[in-house]
Design a protein around this motif. Structure first.
Motif, PDB file in Angstrom:
ATOM      1  N   TYR A   1       5.625 -20.895  -2.981  1.00  0.00           N
ATOM      2  CA  TYR A   1       6.952 -21.513  -2.989  1.00  0.00           C
ATOM      3  C   TYR A   1       7.462 -21.488  -4.422  1.00  0.00           C
ATOM      4  N   GLU A   2       8.584 -20.828  -4.643  1.00  0.00           N
ATOM      5  CA  GLU A   2       9.135 -20.709  -5.988  1.00  0.00           C
ATOM      6  C   GLU A   2      10.195 -21.758  -6.277  1.00  0.00           C
ATOM      7  N   GLY A   3      10.827 -22.284  -5.235  1.00  0.00           N
ATOM      8  CA  GLY A   3      11.809 -23.334  -5.459  1.00  0.00           C
ATOM      9  C   GLY A   3      12.949 -23.289  -4.464  1.00  0.00           C
ATOM     10  N   LEU A   4      13.825 -24.279  -4.608  1.00  0.00           N
ATOM     11  CA  LEU A   4      15.004 -24.403  -3.760  1.00  0.00           C
ATOM     12  C   LEU A   4      16.207 -23.844  -4.508  1.00  0.00           C
ATOM     13  N   VAL A   5      16.915 -22.928  -3.868  1.00  0.00           N
ATOM     14  CA  VAL A   5      18.131 -22.371  -4.445  1.00  0.00           C
ATOM     15  C   VAL A   5      19.296 -23.110  -3.792  1.00  0.00           C
ATOM     16  N   ARG A   6      19.973 -23.904  -4.579  1.00  0.00           N
ATOM     17  CA  ARG A   6      21.056 -24.719  -4.055  1.00  0.00           C
ATOM     18  C   ARG A   6      22.339 -23.900  -3.931  1.00  0.00           C
ATOM     19  N   ASN A   7      23.011 -24.084  -2.802  1.00  0.00           N
ATOM     20  CA  ASN A   7      24.258 -23.369  -2.520  1.00  0.00           C
ATOM     21  C   ASN A   7      24.091 -21.860  -2.693  1.00  0.00           C
TER      22      ASN A   7
ATOM     23  N   ALA B   1       0.810  -1.219   0.000  1.00  0.00           N
ATOM     24  CA  ALA B   1       0.000   0.000   0.000  1.00  0.00           C
ATOM     25  C   ALA B   1       0.845   1.272   0.000  1.00  0.00           C
ATOM     26  N   THR B   2       1.886   1.312   0.796  1.00  0.00           N
ATOM     27  CA  THR B   2       2.668   2.531   0.974  1.00  0.00           C
ATOM     28  C   THR B   2       3.729   2.719  -0.099  1.00  0.00           C
ATOM     29  N   PHE B   3       4.426   1.660  -0.424  1.00  0.00           N
ATOM     30  CA  PHE B   3       5.553   1.767  -1.344  1.00  0.00           C
ATOM     31  C   PHE B   3       5.240   1.246  -2.742  1.00  0.00           C
ATOM     32  N   LYS B   4       3.984   0.835  -2.945  1.00  0.00           N
ATOM     33  CA  LYS B   4       3.545   0.324  -4.251  1.00  0.00           C
ATOM     34  C   LYS B   4       4.429  -0.839  -4.719  1.00  0.00           C
ATOM     35  N   LEU B   5       4.855  -1.667  -3.758  1.00  0.00           N
ATOM     36  CA  LEU B   5       5.656  -2.832  -4.115  1.00  0.00           C
ATOM     37  C   LEU B   5       4.842  -3.760  -5.001  1.00  0.00           C
ATOM     38  N   ARG B   6       5.516  -4.458  -5.878  1.00  0.00           N
ATOM     39  CA  ARG B   6       4.849  -5.421  -6.744  1.00  0.00           C
ATOM     40  C   ARG B   6       5.120  -6.855  -6.306  1.00  0.00           C
ATOM     41  N   ARG B   7       6.191  -7.013  -5.502  1.00  0.00           N
ATOM     42  CA  ARG B   7       6.579  -8.360  -5.084  1.00  0.00           C
ATOM     43  C   ARG B   7       7.275  -8.276  -3.732  1.00  0.00           C
ATOM     44  N   VAL B   8       6.934  -9.209  -2.850  1.00  0.00           N
ATOM     45  CA  VAL B   8       7.609  -9.363  -1.569  1.00  0.00           C
ATOM     46  C   VAL B   8       8.110 -10.797  -1.533  1.00  0.00           C
ATOM     47  N   PHE B   9       9.373 -10.985  -1.117  1.00  0.00           N
ATOM     48  CA  PHE B   9       9.906 -12.337  -1.111  1.00  0.00           C
ATOM     49  C   PHE B   9      10.617 -12.647   0.197  1.00  0.00           C
TER      50      PHE B   9
ATOM     51  N   LEU C   1      12.832 -20.307  -1.606  1.00  0.00           N
ATOM     52  CA  LEU C   1      12.395 -18.982  -2.007  1.00  0.00           C
ATOM     53  C   LEU C   1      10.873 -18.938  -2.073  1.00  0.00           C
ATOM     54  N   TYR C   2      10.301 -17.976  -1.360  1.00  0.00           N
ATOM     55  CA  TYR C   2       8.849 -17.747  -1.337  1.00  0.00           C
ATOM     56  C   TYR C   2       8.569 -16.318  -1.772  1.00  0.00           C
ATOM     57  N   SER C   3       7.404 -16.101  -2.374  1.00  0.00           N
ATOM     58  CA  SER C   3       7.041 -14.733  -2.730  1.00  0.00           C
ATOM     59  C   SER C   3       5.531 -14.571  -2.765  1.00  0.00           C
ATOM     60  N   THR C   4       5.144 -13.325  -2.734  1.00  0.00           N
ATOM     61  CA  THR C   4       3.755 -12.964  -2.974  1.00  0.00           C
ATOM     62  C   THR C   4       3.784 -11.763  -3.907  1.00  0.00           C
ATOM     63  N   ILE C   5       2.885 -11.771  -4.870  1.00  0.00           N
ATOM     64  CA  ILE C   5       2.851 -10.730  -5.892  1.00  0.00           C
ATOM     65  C   ILE C   5       1.521 -10.015  -5.804  1.00  0.00           C
ATOM     66  N   ARG C   6       1.579  -8.727  -5.929  1.00  0.00           N
ATOM     67  CA  ARG C   6       0.353  -7.942  -5.874  1.00  0.00           C
ATOM     68  C   ARG C   6      -0.344  -7.940  -7.198  1.00  0.00           C
TER      69      ARG C   6
ATOM     70  N   MET D   1       5.675 -20.744   8.056  1.00  0.00           N
ATOM     71  CA  MET D   1       5.086 -19.414   8.249  1.00  0.00           C
ATOM     72  C   MET D   1       4.828 -18.754   6.900  1.00  0.00           C
ATOM     73  N   CYS D   2       5.790 -18.842   5.988  1.00  0.00           N
ATOM     74  CA  CYS D   2       5.601 -18.274   4.647  1.00  0.00           C
ATOM     75  C   CYS D   2       4.375 -18.889   3.981  1.00  0.00           C
ATOM     76  N   GLU D   3       4.215 -20.199   4.130  1.00  0.00           N
ATOM     77  CA  GLU D   3       3.060 -20.866   3.536  1.00  0.00           C
ATOM     78  C   GLU D   3       1.763 -20.428   4.204  1.00  0.00           C
ATOM     79  N   ARG D   4       1.774 -20.266   5.527  1.00  0.00           N
ATOM     80  CA  ARG D   4       0.569 -19.789   6.227  1.00  0.00           C
ATOM     81  C   ARG D   4       0.210 -18.368   5.803  1.00  0.00           C
ATOM     82  N   LEU D   5       1.210 -17.570   5.446  1.00  0.00           N
ATOM     83  CA  LEU D   5       0.964 -16.199   4.992  1.00  0.00           C
ATOM     84  C   LEU D   5       0.444 -16.159   3.562  1.00  0.00           C
ATOM     85  N   GLY D   6       0.376 -17.316   2.910  1.00  0.00           N
ATOM     86  CA  GLY D   6      -0.128 -17.366   1.540  1.00  0.00           C
ATOM     87  C   GLY D   6       0.940 -17.111   0.493  1.00  0.00           C
ATOM     88  N   MET D   7       2.194 -17.131   0.895  1.00  0.00           N
ATOM     89  CA  MET D   7       3.278 -16.913  -0.064  1.00  0.00           C
ATOM     90  C   MET D   7       3.446 -18.172  -0.920  1.00  0.00           C
TER      91      MET D   7
END
Length: 75
Positions: free
Chosen positions: A50-56, A21-29, A70-75, A42-48
């Motif tokens: 799951y984008e995948g596992l980043v190895r090393n 709302a404040t910063f007009k972000l398009r993605r939070v990860f 890596l988790y994200s939510t997109i507006r 917690m990320c899953e409970r927040l509705g984020m």
């Protein structure tokens, strides 16, 4: 003891909403250590999404190379 009563999840929801709302972000990860089940749940409970596992993908404070989820939510 305040553990398990939902304070963190309510706070995280508010911060995500505020960012959109404040910063007009398009993605939070979130980058979460693959062994930290409480954090990725917690990320899953927040509705984020799951984008995948980043190895090393990061170095721990002790110098050990770690994988993260890596988790994200997109507006």
């Amino acid at each position: 003891d305040l553990h398990g009563i939902g304070l963190f999840s309510e706070g995280a929801k508010a911060v995500i909403y505020w960012g959109f709302a404040t910063f007009k972000l398009r993605r939070v990860f979130a980058e979460v250590d693959e062994d930290n089940a409480a954090s990725w749940r917690m990320c899953e409970r927040l509705g984020m999404d799951y984008e995948g596992l980043v190895r090393n993908g990061r170095a721990a404070p002790d110098g050990q190379i770690r994988n993260f989820r890596l988790y994200s939510t997109i507006r």
